[in-house]
Design a protein around this motif. Structure first.
Motif, short mmCIF file in Angstrom:
data_model
loop_
_atom_site.label_atom_id
_atom_site.label_comp_id
_atom_site.label_asym_id
_atom_site.label_seq_id
_atom_site.Cartn_x
_atom_site.Cartn_y
_atom_site.Cartn_z
N LEU A 1 0.70 -1.23 -0.07
CA LEU A 1 0.06 0.01 -0.05
C LEU A 1 1.02 1.06 0.11
N LEU A 2 0.85 1.94 -1.04
CA LEU A 2 1.67 3.34 -1.17
C LEU A 2 0.95 4.46 -0.71
N ALA A 3 1.43 5.11 0.21
CA ALA A 3 0.64 6.49 0.75
C ALA A 3 1.53 7.52 0.51
N SER A 4 0.91 8.68 0.06
CA SER A 4 1.49 9.82 -0.41
C SER A 4 1.56 10.94 0.77
N THR A 5 0.92 10.65 1.83
CA THR A 5 1.01 11.62 2.83
C THR A 5 1.27 10.82 4.09
N ALA A 6 1.86 11.55 5.30
CA ALA A 6 2.24 10.91 6.46
C ALA A 6 1.03 10.71 7.27
N SER A 7 -0.10 11.55 7.23
CA SER A 7 -1.59 11.00 7.98
C SER A 7 -1.99 9.70 7.20
N GLY A 8 -1.66 9.61 5.95
CA GLY A 8 -2.33 8.24 5.18
C GLY A 8 -1.51 7.36 5.77
N ILE A 9 -0.39 7.26 6.01
CA ILE A 9 0.42 6.21 6.37
C ILE A 9 -0.01 5.81 7.77
N SER A 10 -0.29 6.64 8.57
CA SER A 10 -0.53 6.26 10.10
C SER A 10 -1.97 5.55 10.07
N ARG A 11 -2.81 6.02 9.20
CA ARG A 11 -4.29 5.48 9.05
C ARG A 11 -4.29 3.86 8.54
N LEU A 12 -3.37 3.70 7.62
CA LEU A 12 -3.14 2.56 6.97
C LEU A 12 -2.38 1.37 7.72
N LYS A 13 -1.76 1.79 8.82
CA LYS A 13 -0.92 0.85 9.82
C LYS A 13 -1.87 -0.22 10.21
N VAL A 14 -3.17 -0.03 10.29
CA VAL A 14 -4.13 -1.06 10.70
C VAL A 14 -4.13 -2.29 9.93
N MET A 15 -3.99 -1.90 8.65
CA MET A 15 -4.02 -3.13 7.60
C MET A 15 -3.01 -3.95 7.92
N GLU A 16 -1.58 -3.64 8.41
CA GLU A 16 -0.63 -4.42 8.73
C GLU A 16 -0.80 -5.41 10.09
N LYS A 17 -1.71 -4.89 10.77
CA LYS A 17 -1.96 -5.57 12.20
C LYS A 17 -2.98 -6.72 11.96
N SER A 18 -3.86 -6.51 11.10
CA SER A 18 -5.14 -7.34 11.15
C SER A 18 -5.63 -7.48 9.49
N SER A 19 -6.12 -8.99 9.47
CA SER A 19 -6.65 -9.35 8.31
C SER A 19 -8.02 -9.73 8.47
N ASP A 20 -8.65 -9.29 9.73
CA ASP A 20 -9.91 -9.51 9.89
C ASP A 20 -10.96 -8.41 9.12
N GLY A 21 -11.70 -8.86 8.47
CA GLY A 21 -12.85 -7.75 7.64
C GLY A 21 -13.64 -7.18 8.86
N PHE A 22 -14.08 -8.16 9.69
CA PHE A 22 -15.00 -7.35 10.61
C PHE A 22 -14.36 -6.58 11.59
N TYR A 23 -13.30 -6.98 11.93
CA TYR A 23 -12.35 -5.83 12.57
C TYR A 23 -12.07 -4.51 11.83
N LEU A 24 -11.68 -4.67 10.76
CA LEU A 24 -11.04 -3.65 10.12
C LEU A 24 -12.41 -2.85 9.78
N ALA A 25 -13.80 -3.40 9.73
CA ALA A 25 -15.04 -2.44 9.25
C ALA A 25 -14.98 -1.47 10.76
N ASN A 26 -15.03 -2.13 11.81
CA ASN A 26 -15.27 -1.41 12.86
C ASN A 26 -14.23 -0.42 13.16
#
Length: 506
Positions: free
Chosen positions: A408-433
């Motif tokens: 996942l390529l992010a163009s902004t620093a704020s975008g990187i911090s928001r995307l970090k959750v994708m590294e931590k979980s592959s559970d779609g129900f958790y990510l939806a919450n």
């Protein structure tokens, strides 16, 4: 309440689902012969969660009231085959099924997948006739399909929003499946449901011609008796976004969840990378390594063409010319929404066959595209996508035996911090919450789409959703004591004032 409570039998049956969940399942020996033979012909075994889901749905199909059920499950959990089995149960009883999806790509894929599975079904008196109906279906072929649907010669039709066109008339529709239901606007879904109900007025003509076959293929008296009953509706979603969750919590849909993945499914390694010169060089090297190891790569972009208004967004057409030259010796292809249907089908066919090793695409591949040996997903400007959408895109890889990666390529620093959750979980129900907490219920519940968004002046959906479910169960208990609320006059009066158009006790 959309689940019928007009008789004591219906009321008790509904309440039993909540009192004794274990009886909310029909054992396989009670399924129709066609359903059992279709199950036997599958090239894999269903998971226990899939079998439970099919059983719950079949249980509903045999009830004397229309089903309104939501089937949720993570990306790749096998919801489609569950829906196919539900369709076979209905077809085995002599009725029709409709399967509506949001994109032509997905419609074509489901159509081809179903035909491939159907070829393996043996020892049946007849095989269902299946049709594909989309906006790209040639006019002459479309007329033939419309006629086949109206006469009952076509048992299952798979298509896009073309299925809700006024000229489409069903002979004996008994189930309507809506795949990725949140992708359809509120008005579209309402039109579809209404259309299916009206379409069932043709049932009597068709019933006369199939009643004898139904008697042989089904022991389900409710199906044979209620020929004028509105069709069952099965909605499906791989992204349990809160609008979908709200539908279930408000009680207008029963909820079934597939909680496990097929055995052997490998987790996808996810990397968040800053979109600078160093980051791109790292990505290009990882792509090269993957190609040399025999893999296939998706490159996904937020837009098709460069825009003066959004110059920071990378465009698929621009990068196709610039990046494909870096991978000489590996064929690259294009796939985006402005291409003709034949061109899209050909690009996917070549990618599946291995003629193409890199597919430059927009998010048109997000829903349902299945290429089992695709092993790397690269998303440009990933911060422009929702968490649930990125989870869907990530689900396009890791579907085979190869270890897969998602970059996942992010163009902004704020975008990187928001995307970090994708590294931590592959559970779609958790990510939806998480997505709900990050973005709030407004956008996720569809304020920008047609339809009314209910406001909650006290409760917060992202925090207090469990209260809605508890209230739903409490309402069922009260209805169990008095289905017309005669024993609760104050509650009845309050509800009558709040919902004057909903007449209670009639």
């Amino acid at each position: 309440m959309l689940e019928g409570l007009s008789t004591d039998i219906e009321k008790e049956g509904l309440l039993d689902k909540y009192r004794k969940p274990e009886i909310n399942a029909v054992f396989m020996d009670e399924w129709s012969d066609l359903t059992k033979k279709f199950l036997k012909a599958l090239p894999y075994s269903l998971t226990s969660s899939q079998l439970t889901a099919v059983s719950e749905i079949v249980w509903d199909l045999k009830r004397p009231v229309p089903m309104s059920r939501l089937l949720q499950g993570d990306v790749g959990c096998g919801k489609t085959v569950v829906a196919f089995l539900a369709c076979m149960e209905v077809i085995g009883a002599g009725y029709q099924a409709a399967f509506m999806v949001p994109t032509e790509l997905l419609a074509v894929q489901h159509y081809e997948h179903f035909l491939n599975l159907l070829e393996n079904v043996e020892e049946v008196a007849y095989k269902p006739s299946v049709a594909l109906l989309t906006g790209s279906t040639p006019l002459k072929q479309s007329r033939i399909i419309h006629q086949g649907i109206q006469t009952g010669k076509i048992s299952l039709v798979i298509g896009t929003h073309s299925l809700i066109a006024e000229k489409v008339k069903f002979s004996a529709l008994r189930i309507a499946v809506v795949d990725e239901q949140h992708r359809f606007g509120v008005i579209q879904r309402g039109t579809f449901n209404s259309k299916m109900t009206h379409g069932s007025s043709f049932l009597q003509l068709y019933f006369n011609s199939v009643s004898s076959r139904m008697a042989e293929t089904s022991s389900d008296h409710s199906m044979k008796g209620n020929v004028y009953m509105a069709p069952h509706v099965l909605a499906m979603s791989a992204t349990p976004i809160p609008r979908t969750l709200a539908l279930a919590l408000h009680g207008d849909m029963s909820l079934t969840q597939i909680t496990d993945l097929p055995p052997g499914r490998l987790p996808v390694e996810t990397y968040i990378i800053e979109a600078n010169d160093i980051g791109f060089e790292r990505v290009y090297q990882m792509i090269t390594d993957e190609l040399e190891a025999g893999g296939k790569v998706y490159l996904v972009y937020p837009v098709i063409e460069q825009s003066e208004h959004l110059p920071q967004l990378r465009a698929v057409l621009t990068d196709f010319e610039a990046i494909s030259s870096r991978f000489e010796g590996y064929n690259c292809g294009l796939l985006h929404g402005k291409m003709k249907r034949d061109e899209k089908d050909e690009a996917l066919r070549q990618f599946r066959s291995g003629e193409l090793r890199i597919l430059f695409s927009t998010q048109v591949i997000e829903i349902g595209v299945d290429v089992p040996d695709a092993s790397m997903m690269v998303v440009m400007n990933a911060e422009r996508f929702g968490i649930a959408q990125l989870h869907q895109l990530r689900g396009r890889v890791g579907r085979g035996v190869r270890k897969s990666k998602c970059l996942l390529l992010a163009s902004t620093a704020s975008g990187i911090s928001r995307l970090k959750v994708m590294e931590k979980s592959s559970d779609g129900f958790y990510l939806a919450n998480v997505d709900l907490l990050l973005r709030g219920p407004g956008d996720l519940l569809g304020k920008k789409q047609s339809g009314h968004l209910p406001e909650f002046p006290i409760a917060r959906l992202e925090i207090d959703g469990n209260i809605l479910q508890e209230a739903h169960l409490a309402a069922l208990k009260i209805l169990g004591v008095s289905h017309d609320l005669q024993k609760f006059p104050e509650l009845k009066a309050e509800l009558s004032m709040r919902h004057p158009l909903s007449v209670l006790g009639d």
